[in-house]
Design an enzyme around this catalytic site. Structure first.
Site, PDB file in Angstrom:
ATOM      1  N   LYS B  94     -16.669  59.262 -65.758  1.00  8.86           N
ATOM      2  CA  LYS B  94     -15.501  59.635 -66.560  1.00  8.86           C
ATOM      3  C   LYS B  94     -15.726  60.914 -67.359  1.00  8.86           C
ATOM      4  O   LYS B  94     -14.795  61.676 -67.606  1.00  8.86           O
ATOM      5  CB  LYS B  94     -15.135  58.496 -67.506  1.00  8.86           C
ATOM      6  N   GLU B 116      -5.555  56.314 -72.368  1.00 10.82           N
ATOM      7  CA  GLU B 116      -5.464  54.901 -72.052  1.00 10.82           C
ATOM      8  C   GLU B 116      -6.839  54.475 -71.568  1.00 10.82           C
ATOM      9  O   GLU B 116      -7.603  55.282 -71.059  1.00 10.82           O
ATOM     10  CB  GLU B 116      -4.438  54.671 -70.942  1.00 10.82           C
ATOM     11  N   SER B 387     -20.522  54.770 -59.600  1.00 11.69           N
ATOM     12  CA  SER B 387     -19.682  55.468 -60.576  1.00 11.69           C
ATOM     13  C   SER B 387     -20.069  55.185 -62.019  1.00 11.69           C
ATOM     14  O   SER B 387     -19.805  55.997 -62.903  1.00 11.69           O
ATOM     15  CB  SER B 387     -18.218  55.094 -60.355  1.00 11.69           C
TER      16      SER B 387
END
Lengths: 257, 406
Positions: B94, B116, B387
């Protein structure tokens, strides 16, 4: 002239801005909805019918909760078609459906618009469809004989206004503030935005988002051809009050001075 | 560094029929402004140097491409590599995106950012970059996710962000996203919306894809060093909204079909596609619009959005990015489903085999790789995009495995 434009003209001849109440279809229940809508129609020039939707991202908490309640009560798109037909049997005033775009896609635009047109609907308001984004949908509405209403906002540039009104055949729905639907105690100065819109189109201009009572209605009527009132009515309904007296008050206040 | 330029989206923001901008008119000027700013900045050497500097020295890039010898032996097929996005600062891919978007926000003069979050990974990442750049941050998170990811909520607050609990709808990521968009509609003139995945209205799917492409670009470079070839035979990545997968896929997706690796997206099958409790938007959804974009989506015959379910809070989103939707139709990538149970088993497998606790999201990719690798030849190369790391999921996994805390 379309029924929508005739309604605006009649209000103008009476020295008023047109009064457009919004109710969420099937809220709090299908029967109660029809009763309320019928009472409100007495003071309305046009009527806005909200299709309950799971993810209404242009709406504030009041309308969102009413939609959630209607969905929980089992209100489906087909039921809303029937509610439109039932209202049509009770009135010859223009009826407009406010719907997010996904329910339209789910049925397919042609089928969706045809069903509502057949039920007696006059037009659709599509709050999350910038019309230039999907001209095919706009065309499908027109092909079904429905007028299209799109939203403009204080952030709209002249280029955006020109683009949006090109696809608009009902009226221009101007959002009074950046933000979502909801009753507000005061509105900003709306004249500059409405003037910019009037310079670019001859369509009637209605102001929505934030009209909550006599004062805000008066303010909107001073500059626009119509006032839309939604959350303030739903709030009354939610607390078990009759919203009709509020709409009557708004109609009295919507005199063009 | 440079940001790659791909043939899609077209100038209307479409990947085939997917994408677009289905948003309230209030946001249209802001989206146009963002797109113009981004198209300018993506070629601005100062901006790129600043981004590169932060990716290296703050996020810790490049992340390693690790040869997983034990998994390779255990599976007995392809040579298995893990792209270690779990080793980035804040523990997931991210940060690649949030650093980029926060730098764009700064250049656009916005001092307030909103976001969000589902599992909390994106929220923590936004809170982190907001702290770094001195921005005010408000993070929307569903009440159900606040419960499941308590620690991440506290983490965001420690970083100085305000976490707003969303109690509408399903109380998960979808509703947090609605609420973030409502905030943006209201405060659009002062606020930058840092969107966390390759979803939302144009230009977000493009912007997030470009910023995440660093993953795939590094895979090519690192594979050349390790194996003397730039393209693996297969890449597997988990797909919720789809940002880590698109970051790994995009640099390879536009190669000619005969030069392209197999690109496999693992969607969350939850308790099974027949159960109705899953998050497989491509596997079991149909086309529709959510959060401003036309894509594969879980919704009923009336277009009401259906709740998504996954053991991983980060995957339970009812839609999938428009570029993935296009890849699926065009056969550029394939999308498979992995159940909660398979993901949990893979979580334990990777922990024991390699000493790496994967995020439950990434465990979906590991689970599918366990099926794929044995079918591949021993000289073939399979890359799993890891990830994120599993720290955030440990208490949830403990609960699911029925272990009492001691």
């Amino acid at each position: 002239m379309s029924r929508i434009h005739a309604a605006f003209q009649r209000a103008r001849e009476e020295g008023r801005a047109a009064v457009v109440p919004y109710l969420t279809a099937g809220y709090p229940g299908p029967e109660a909805y029809l009763d309320t809508a019928t009472r409100l129609l007495e003071f309305a020039d046009l009527m806005e019918i909200g299709l309950p939707y799971s993810d209404p991202l242009g709406d504030g908490p009041t309308i969102q909760r009413s939609g959630e309640a209607a969905l929980r009560a089992g209100v489906r798109t087909a039921d809303v078609v029937e509610l439109v037909a039932a209202l049509r049997r009770r009135t010859d005033k223009p009826l407009l459906l406010m719907t997010y775009i996904n329910p339209v896609f789910a049925w397919g635009p042609a089928r969706f618009f045809a069903a509502f047109a057949e039920a007696g609907l006059d037009g659709v308001i599509l709050p999350d469809l910038p019309p230039d984004e999907d001209p095919d949908v706009v065309r499908a509405a027109h092909d079904a004989g429905l007028a299209t209403v799109f939203l403009l906002a204080p952030t709209s540039t002249d280029a955006r206004i020109r683009e949006v009104v090109r696809h608009t055949t009902g009226f221009v729905y101007t959002v009074s503030v950046t933000g979502v639907t909801g009753a507000r105690s005061e509105l900003p100065d709306l004249a500059p935005l409405v003037e910019r819109i009037r310079a670019l189109t001859d369509l009637p201009v209605a102001i929505g988002f934030g009209v909550s009572g006599a004062e805000t209605a008066r303010q909107a009527a001073r500059v626009a051809d119509g006032v839309v009132v939604g959350s303030a009515l739903i709030k009354r309904l939610a607390s078990g009050e009759d919203p009709a007296p509020l709409l009557a008050e708004i109609r009295r206040a919507a005199r063009v001075e | 560094m440079h940001l790659p330029e791909y043939p899609l989206p077209d100038e209307r923001g479409r990947f085939g029929p997917y994408g677009g901008r289905y948003v309230p008119e209030t946001l249209m000027p802001a989206l146009e402004e963002l797109e113009a700013a981004y198209r300018r900045l993506r070629r601005d050497p100062d901006f790129l140097a600043e981004l590169d500097d932060h990716l290296r020295h703050y996020a810790g890039r490049p992340s390693p491409l690790y040869f997983a010898r034990n998994l390779t032996e255990a599976w007995g097929g392809a040579r298995v590599y893990l792209k270690r996005e779990d080793l980035n600062h804040t523990g997931a891919h991210k940060i690649n995106n949030t650093l980029g978007q926060a730098l764009i926000a700064k250049r656009m003069g916005k001092r307030r950012v909103i976001a969000e979050t589902g599992a909390g990974q994106h929220g923590v990442s936004v809170a982190t970059v907001a702290a770094l750049f001195g921005l005010e941050a408000v993070i929307y998170m569903g009440a159900e996710d606040v419960r499941r990811q308590e620690l991440n909520v506290f983490r965001m607050e420690l970083l100085g962000a305000e976490v707003r609990t969303v109690t509408s709808g399903t109380q998960t990521l979808k509703d947090a996203t609605n609420e973030a968009i409502r905030d943006w509609v209201t405060n659009v003139e002062t606020t930058f919306y840092i969107l966390g995945s390759v979803v939302g209205p144009h230009p977000y799917p493009m912007l997030v894809r470009d910023l995440q492409s660093v993953i795939g670009l590094e895979i090519a470079r690192q594979l050349e060093e390790a194996e003397g070839r730039r393209t693996p035979d297969a890449i597997v990545a988990a797909v919720g909204g789809g940002s880590n997968a698109i970051g790994a896929f995009a640099p390879f997706a536009y190669l000619p079909a005969d030069k392209r690796p197999r690109l496999v997206g693992a969607e969350a099958a939850g308790e099974g596609l027949e159960s109705g409790r899953h998050a497989a938007s491509i596997g079991a959804g149909k086309r529709g619009v959510l959060h401003g974009s036309y894509m594969y989506l879980l919704h009923d015959e009336d277009g009401q959005i259906l709740p998504a379910h996954s053991v991983s809070a980060g995957l339970d989103y009812p839609g999938v990015g428009p570029e993935h939707s296009h890849y699926a139709d065009a056969g550029v990538a394939e999308y498979v489903s992995v159940s909660d149970d398979e993901a949990l088993a893979a979580f334990q497998l990777l922990s024991r085999a390699e000493g790496i606790l994967p995020a439950l999201e990434s465990a979906h990719a590991v689970a599918y790789a366990a099926r794929l690798a044995p079918q591949m030849a021993r000289d073939e190369v399979l890359v799993i995009n890891l990830s994120g790391r599993g720290d955030k999921d440990v208490t949830e996994v403990m609960r699911l495995l029925g272990k009492e805390s001691r």
